[in-house]
Design a protein around this motif. Structure first.
Motif, PDB file in Angstrom:
ATOM      1  N   ILE A  22       0.764  -1.338   0.019  1.00  0.00           N
ATOM      2  CA  ILE A  22       0.069   0.053   0.034  1.00  0.00           C
ATOM      3  C   ILE A  22       0.857   1.332   0.020  1.00  0.00           C
ATOM      4  O   ILE A  22       0.519   2.298  -0.544  1.00  0.00           O
ATOM      5  N   ALA A  23       1.863   1.228   0.610  1.00  0.00           N
ATOM      6  CA  ALA A  23       3.080   2.199   0.827  1.00  0.00           C
ATOM      7  C   ALA A  23       3.335   2.495  -0.450  1.00  0.00           C
ATOM      8  O   ALA A  23       3.934   3.926  -0.721  1.00  0.00           O
ATOM      9  N   THR A  24       3.381   1.870  -1.524  1.00  0.00           N
ATOM     10  CA  THR A  24       3.995   2.113  -2.788  1.00  0.00           C
ATOM     11  C   THR A  24       2.887   3.001  -3.836  1.00  0.00           C
ATOM     12  O   THR A  24       3.114   3.228  -4.995  1.00  0.00           O
ATOM     13  N   ARG A  25       1.867   2.835  -3.116  1.00  0.00           N
ATOM     14  CA  ARG A  25       0.656   3.580  -3.987  1.00  0.00           C
ATOM     15  C   ARG A  25       0.275   5.021  -3.739  1.00  0.00           C
ATOM     16  O   ARG A  25      -1.075   5.193  -3.206  1.00  0.00           O
ATOM     17  N   GLY A  26       1.243   5.723  -3.558  1.00  0.00           N
ATOM     18  CA  GLY A  26       1.114   7.369  -3.285  1.00  0.00           C
ATOM     19  C   GLY A  26       0.080   7.942  -4.270  1.00  0.00           C
ATOM     20  O   GLY A  26      -0.382   8.912  -3.756  1.00  0.00           O
ATOM     21  N   ASP A  27      -0.154   7.132  -5.442  1.00  0.00           N
ATOM     22  CA  ASP A  27      -1.040   8.032  -6.425  1.00  0.00           C
ATOM     23  C   ASP A  27      -2.393   7.654  -6.025  1.00  0.00           C
ATOM     24  O   ASP A  27      -3.464   8.391  -6.331  1.00  0.00           O
ATOM     25  N   MET A  28      -2.710   6.648  -5.094  1.00  0.00           N
ATOM     26  CA  MET A  28      -4.007   6.256  -4.543  1.00  0.00           C
ATOM     27  C   MET A  28      -4.367   6.474  -3.111  1.00  0.00           C
ATOM     28  O   MET A  28      -5.609   6.413  -2.561  1.00  0.00           O
ATOM     29  N   ILE A  29      -3.383   6.525  -2.433  1.00  0.00           N
ATOM     30  CA  ILE A  29      -3.282   6.598  -0.866  1.00  0.00           C
ATOM     31  C   ILE A  29      -3.064   7.872  -0.354  1.00  0.00           C
ATOM     32  O   ILE A  29      -2.009   8.349  -0.651  1.00  0.00           O
ATOM     33  N   PRO A  30      -3.583   8.439   0.671  1.00  0.00           N
ATOM     34  CA  PRO A  30      -3.458   9.669   1.403  1.00  0.00           C
ATOM     35  C   PRO A  30      -2.037   9.550   1.898  1.00  0.00           C
ATOM     36  O   PRO A  30      -1.436   8.368   2.368  1.00  0.00           O
ATOM     37  N   HIS A  31      -1.223  10.569   1.708  1.00  0.00           N
ATOM     38  CA  HIS A  31       0.389  10.474   2.148  1.00  0.00           C
ATOM     39  C   HIS A  31       0.616  10.185   3.634  1.00  0.00           C
ATOM     40  O   HIS A  31       1.743   9.635   3.804  1.00  0.00           O
ATOM     41  N   GLU A  32      -0.386  10.458   4.562  1.00  0.00           N
ATOM     42  CA  GLU A  32      -0.168   9.998   5.815  1.00  0.00           C
ATOM     43  C   GLU A  32      -0.079   8.464   5.890  1.00  0.00           C
ATOM     44  O   GLU A  32       0.957   8.142   6.641  1.00  0.00           O
ATOM     45  N   PHE A  33      -0.742   7.817   5.160  1.00  0.00           N
ATOM     46  CA  PHE A  33      -0.663   6.189   5.129  1.00  0.00           C
ATOM     47  C   PHE A  33       0.500   5.959   4.419  1.00  0.00           C
ATOM     48  O   PHE A  33       1.059   4.921   4.937  1.00  0.00           O
ATOM     49  N   VAL A  34       0.842   6.542   3.478  1.00  0.00           N
ATOM     50  CA  VAL A  34       2.455   6.061   2.624  1.00  0.00           C
ATOM     51  C   VAL A  34       3.293   6.401   3.441  1.00  0.00           C
ATOM     52  O   VAL A  34       4.082   5.455   3.760  1.00  0.00           O
ATOM     53  N   GLU A  35       3.266   7.432   4.272  1.00  0.00           N
ATOM     54  CA  GLU A  35       4.404   7.576   5.254  1.00  0.00           C
ATOM     55  C   GLU A  35       4.487   6.557   6.323  1.00  0.00           C
ATOM     56  O   GLU A  35       5.611   6.292   6.984  1.00  0.00           O
ATOM     57  N   GLU A  36       3.355   6.495   6.803  1.00  0.00           N
ATOM     58  CA  GLU A  36       3.197   5.528   8.102  1.00  0.00           C
ATOM     59  C   GLU A  36       3.454   4.204   7.608  1.00  0.00           C
ATOM     60  O   GLU A  36       4.455   3.270   8.317  1.00  0.00           O
ATOM     61  N   PHE A  37       2.730   3.671   6.592  1.00  0.00           N
ATOM     62  CA  PHE A  37       3.318   2.218   6.153  1.00  0.00           C
ATOM     63  C   PHE A  37       4.622   2.019   5.743  1.00  0.00           C
ATOM     64  O   PHE A  37       5.168   1.092   5.773  1.00  0.00           O
ATOM     65  N   SER A  38       5.027   2.973   5.308  1.00  0.00           N
ATOM     66  CA  SER A  38       6.735   3.023   4.598  1.00  0.00           C
ATOM     67  C   SER A  38       7.532   2.716   5.874  1.00  0.00           C
ATOM     68  O   SER A  38       8.665   1.709   5.608  1.00  0.00           O
ATOM     69  N   THR A  39       7.070   2.825   7.091  1.00  0.00           N
ATOM     70  CA  THR A  39       7.951   2.516   8.318  1.00  0.00           C
ATOM     71  C   THR A  39       8.126   0.891   8.294  1.00  0.00           C
ATOM     72  O   THR A  39       8.675   0.253   9.277  1.00  0.00           O
ATOM     73  N   LEU A  40       7.142   0.246   7.765  1.00  0.00           N
ATOM     74  CA  LEU A  40       6.999  -1.103   7.887  1.00  0.00           C
ATOM     75  C   LEU A  40       8.206  -1.826   7.149  1.00  0.00           C
ATOM     76  O   LEU A  40       8.268  -3.233   7.287  1.00  0.00           O
ATOM     77  N   GLN A  41       8.935  -1.047   6.216  1.00  0.00           N
ATOM     78  CA  GLN A  41      10.045  -1.646   5.404  1.00  0.00           C
ATOM     79  C   GLN A  41      11.433  -2.063   6.285  1.00  0.00           C
ATOM     80  O   GLN A  41      11.970  -2.966   5.875  1.00  0.00           O
ATOM     81  N   ALA A  42      11.317  -1.528   7.461  1.00  0.00           N
ATOM     82  CA  ALA A  42      12.747  -1.945   8.283  1.00  0.00           C
ATOM     83  C   ALA A  42      12.394  -2.295   9.671  1.00  0.00           C
ATOM     84  O   ALA A  42      11.062  -2.179  10.178  1.00  0.00           O
ATOM     85  N   GLY A  43      13.270  -2.769  10.502  1.00  0.00           N
ATOM     86  CA  GLY A  43      13.234  -3.173  11.710  1.00  0.00           C
ATOM     87  C   GLY A  43      12.680  -4.510  12.097  1.00  0.00           C
ATOM     88  O   GLY A  43      12.020  -4.852  13.024  1.00  0.00           O
ATOM     89  N   VAL A  44      12.679  -5.376  11.163  1.00  0.00           N
ATOM     90  CA  VAL A  44      12.222  -6.674  11.296  1.00  0.00           C
ATOM     91  C   VAL A  44      13.333  -7.721  12.020  1.00  0.00           C
ATOM     92  O   VAL A  44      14.227  -7.962  11.311  1.00  0.00           O
TER      93      VAL A  44
END
Length: 173
Positions: A26-48
């Motif tokens: 979802i974080a890759t869909r900045g064309d469809m998703i509000p930027h707040e979601f893109v920013e928050e969901f992008s943090t799921l990329q790290a820290g596993v």
């Protein structure tokens, strides 16, 4: 909106690998998703965090049919990289070649199958019951996500690319 996005991100992270990957998708869909979601969901990329070696050792030995110590001269039990689907360990073959061993998280395939069924069911229900989901084509997006995730769990394609690169390197192409 930021609070909803943050809370949703936390829920996706708590739900496990499939939903972490869904958040990443979802974080890759900045064309469809509000930027707040893109920013928050992008943090799921790290820290596993990695899976403890004691949990992956049995999986490796079952796959190889022999102990890790018989397959490799050296095998680093602490992975040098970890992600939501797999982790990567440094190893040295008996011929002295340094290699990376990608290990899928234990029991991930079964969990992903069950979770993907949930994602597809929810997307179908949303598409039938809401105008926005129908307009966006949420069912098609969900199927694309599921196909992508299932492809990510099949390392044969990745292996063929690595072998092609090795051949090209060895032949000077």
């Amino acid at each position: 909106l930021r609070e909803i996005a943050s809370t949703t991100r936390d829920a996706l992270a708590a739900a496990g690998v499939t939903f972490i990957k869904l958040g990443q998708f979802i974080a890759t869909r900045g064309d469809m998703i509000p930027h707040e979601f893109v920013e928050e969901f992008s943090t799921l990329q790290a820290g596993v965090p990695p899976v403890p070696f004691s949990e992956v050792k049995g999986q490796l030995e079952a796959q190889w049919g022999k102990p890790v110590a018989e397959v490799f001269e050296e095998f680093d039990e602490v992975p040098f990289a970890a992600a939501s689907v797999a982790q990567v360990h440094r190893a040295v073959t008996w011929e002295g070649r340094v290699v990376a061993v990608k290990v899928q998280r234990p029991k991930i395939r079964k969990q992903v199958r069950a979770d993907c069924d949930i994602v597809l069911s929810l997307s179908e229900r949303l598409e039938r019951s809401t105008e926005w989901a129908s307009k966006v084509g949420i069912g098609k997006l969900a199927r694309s996500f599921v196909d992508s995730l299932q492809g990510e769990l099949d390392y044969r394609g990745e292996l063929s690319h690595i072998e092609a690169l090795r051949t090209a390197d060895e032949t000077g192409r």
